[in-house]
Design a protein around this motif. Structure first.
Motif, PDB file in Angstrom:
ATOM      1  N   SER A  18       0.837  -1.290   0.031  1.00 11.70           N
ATOM      2  CA  SER A  18      -0.057  -0.185   0.039  1.00 11.70           C
ATOM      3  C   SER A  18       0.773   1.235   0.094  1.00 11.70           C
ATOM      4  N   TYR A  21       2.330   1.919  -3.446  1.00  8.48           N
ATOM      5  CA  TYR A  21       1.228   2.694  -4.655  1.00  8.48           C
ATOM      6  C   TYR A  21       0.661   3.872  -3.876  1.00  8.48           C
ATOM      7  N   GLU A  22       0.846   4.367  -2.697  1.00  8.20           N
ATOM      8  CA  GLU A  22       0.759   5.644  -2.363  1.00  8.20           C
ATOM      9  C   GLU A  22       1.761   6.610  -2.779  1.00  8.20           C
TER      10      GLU A  22
END
Length: 63
Positions: A18, A21-22
Motif C-alpha cells: 500500500s 502505491y501511495e
C-alpha cells in the motif's frame, strides 16, 4: 535491464504494498509498467536510484 515484481520490490525497499502505491500516486516513487494483463513490474535500476537518493538525503556523503 532487470525487472522486479512486487514481492521483490517490497523486500528490497522494506515498504508495504500500500505504501508503494501511495508513493506512486504522489509521484514520489518509480512507476510500474505492465508486463501482461494482470502483471506489473519495476525497473530495478530505477528503484535502486530511488533508494540511493533517499540515503543521500539522509547522509550527503553517499553517492
Amino acid at each position: 535491464m532487470k525487472i522486479i515484481r512486487l514481492k521483490e520490490l517490497t523486500a528490497k525497499t522494506g515498504l508495504s504494498r500500500s505504501t508503494v502505491y501511495e508513493l506512486i500516486a504522489s509521484d514520489q516513487f518509480p512507476k510500474q509498467f505492465p508486463l501482461g494483463p494482470r502483471c506489473v513490474g519495476w525497473v530495478e535500476q530505477e528503484v535502486d536510484d530511488w533508494l540511493t537518493e533517499k540515503a543521500a538525503k539522509r547522509n550527503p556523503t553517499i553517492h
